[in-house]
Scaffold this active site. Sequence first.
Site, PDB file in Angstrom:
ATOM      1  N   GLU A 489       0.857  -1.191   0.000  1.00 26.35           N
ATOM      2  CA  GLU A 489       0.000   0.000   0.000  1.00 26.35           C
ATOM      3  C   GLU A 489       0.888   1.234   0.000  1.00 26.35           C
ATOM      4  OE1 GLU A 489      -4.061   1.614   2.170  1.00 26.35           O
ATOM      5  OE2 GLU A 489      -3.212  -0.341   2.681  1.00 26.35           O
ATOM      6  N   GLU A 764      -2.334   0.835  13.293  1.00 26.37           N
ATOM      7  CA  GLU A 764      -3.468   1.216  12.449  1.00 26.37           C
ATOM      8  C   GLU A 764      -4.784   0.991  13.184  1.00 26.37           C
ATOM      9  OE1 GLU A 764      -5.055   0.323   7.931  1.00 26.37           O
ATOM     10  OE2 GLU A 764      -3.847  -1.190   8.944  1.00 26.37           O
TER      11      GLU A 764
END
Length: 893
Positions: A489, A764
């Site tokens: 990502e 996260e």
Amino acid sequence: MPHRTDVVVTDLRAEHGAPLLGLGTALPRLSWTARAAADVPATWEQSAYEVRVTPLPPVPGAEPPRSWSSGRVDSGDSVLVPWPAAPLRSRERVRVEVRLWGRDAEPTSFSRPLVLETGLLAPSDWTAVPVGPDWDEDPGVDHRPALLRREFSLPGPVARARLHVTAHGLHEVEVNGERVGDEVLAPGWTSYSHRLRHRTHDVTHLVREGGNAVGAWLADGWYRGRFGIRGGSRNLYGERTALIAQLEVDLADGRRVVVATGPGTGEDGGTWRAAHGPVLASNLYEGESHDARLAVPGFSTAGFDDSAWAGVRRYERDPATLVAADGPPVRCTREVLPVAVLTSPSGATILDFGQNLTGRLRIRVRGCAGDRVQLRHAEVLQDGELYTRPLRTARATDTYVLAGGGGTGEPEVWEPRFTMHGFRYAEVTGWPGRLDEGDVVARVHHSDMARTGWFSCSDDRLNRLHENVVWSMRSNFVDIPTDCPQRDERLGWTGDIQVFAPTAAFLYDCSGFLASWLRDVAVEQLPDGTVPWYVPRVPASFWEPPQPGAVWGDVAVLTPWVLFQRYGDVGVLRAQYASARAWVDLVERLAGPDRLWDSGLQLGDWLDPAAPPDRPAEARTDRYLVATAYFAHSARTLARTAHVLGEQEDAARYGALADEVREAFAREHLRPGGRLSSDAQTAYALALVFDLLPEGEREAAGRRLAELVAEDGNRVATGFAGVNLVTDALTTTGHDETAHALLTETGCPSWLYQVAMGATTTWERWDSMLPDGTVNPGQMTSFNHYALGSIADWMHRTVAGLAPAEPGYRRLLVRPRPGPGLTSAAARHETPRGTAAVSWRRDGDRLVVDVDVPLGVRAAVDLPGRPVSEVGAGRHRFEVATTPAPAPVPSPA
């Protein structure tokens, strides 16, 4: 004229610490700091300045032109002062000095000189064109990096040499066998179609009269390597890598020799040639493979035999899209040795570096030709083994094949060139012989910004939390503000940096870094005003085409405002104004006459801890409540931006719009007794911090928020949309102890839960690792994200008590609110006007507060139980009565 000796001018700088060599503007703004060299009255303030500019000739020893002076300019400005002289020309080199006046007649001495040199400011300055290897390649695979070279001759002694360089892909350049510069992943990642950054290097010491050579390494990088989520895409910007280099050498006799990339033969007979080198493959996700047996020693030196090399092909590039870098490059900033060598249950050797970080490994190894060392990277272990599932399709594996030499002689030293990994652990296989201390070193890489902010307190858990925030910022400020550094990502998600920007601006000078990225936000913005979910924009299935989304799209308005507040930069407001206006105008159209944004794809309070692992947008707070709240906040911020810029009609228009949205929010979501339609922490945080409730309802709403926190056992119940606001909402409504209880809770989910689980960066998800030590089963699980670390901004402003009261810290707000269990706290920040610091400690029933105020700055001091006072520059001590620090109250199980 006599000058005063008790005030000196220091830290003279151009723009936001932009590179002084290769400056990309003809009108660089100047900033400086005034410091007291001896006892100086706290009331001293700059009232005037003088700037002196002296052109410097390109050839040493030549007679310099006369200096130019602005004369005395009556102004107290010292941050981003407009360039007072004639616009600089391309390649112009000048010496700049500044002196100041207070309110008396004596000026200071001139500052130490600042030497500036512009780069290539006009497209017509470029003669270089992109060139790459002249061979066919399969566009559907990763490509073997290429080597390029060219020889040239200089007909006389050298006075000055500058290399202006960039690439389609990633590059490293060598001149006469020596590496140029120390940056990595150059030229970084921008919206390449619109903006390709270049840098200027001083290579005077590397070239000489007679024969010379320049060589370069080229790799895919972001330009054409596999990148993006859900498998990613290749050839995002083109199918061929290419070098764009222009070496300009000024000779002692005044002649200039230019050696530029281009096909064919140059005036000196030199031609560009291409071949493969020892790097077999390199990808930002996959890693790098290097076979040292295929090394090409001496390829960047004169006399090298390149007769078997291929030629080059020319490609097209509009030179108007070439822009000078205005922020720091990515560099290695430190080295970390392993803290432990582990043997996994399967027998693998795993190195634990004790810190989750972004970078790569440097190895020092002896062995036989063909020995193969493999390095696999991951953030965590599970069941004692390297756990790579959270990396998704990123292999994060580097391989080195030894040239050989056996166990004697000098070791081979290697580090990958064109990849980067996020990791704490590395599995080493194939190592020949014994692995000794120092044989493997983790080298930390990020954009080399100056550190500007520090925090500490008496609670080591909070100190570790703060250090985790710093490490996550380092790890994710790798040329752009990314979401994570490890999996497939690593994109510039706009919502993440929108909530984290205030914290970032305290910890590091990220002004140039974020200003550059915001320019890409503007060029990637769709014609209707839609801001992509991430910038630069790349294909990513579900996220394409971009749709307007609150929190994420609001970066166009809110992050420029943060840079203005923290750095005093009106220029970034002006540069991003059209982008900010386009975003708010779009949301106004989507909301319609009722001013409620209640349609479309919204991520809402993303990653609310109550959301299912694979449905992160299913939060307790209604996503359309979040959208309307952000609509009101961005409209209000845009009105303030317009006012600063002198756009008074816009200021009135957007101010009225903000009032209408505020009223619509209350009409739709406010219930009797200060309750909201979503009875959740984020809903109240948004309503209170964004000032969306009638004044008479604020107290009840704040009380309800405190009740919710208590009902949740002081555990966090917000996602990305509320995480940076919930503690402010509590403190602004008088619930300081509840805010501190939220901060210091250790049960999951909480900030200190991550610390208790051994985190060295922020995660996260609140529960990226579950209490049993296993990794969250969701497919989106990273251990190095900075968004949840935005709590650090509140720690700086409220726990320690240091905040800007006016843009650029022209005035400070000192407002510490000591929490239960804390006996001391401190924060220090290198403001644009000098060092500001606050520290406090409990001394029995007294609170002792020390405040350091930079010269020319004033501070409002707001202490518990004491009227607000105003102080000037210098060190001040205050003592106020307080109750002894109670122990924190544990939350219910």
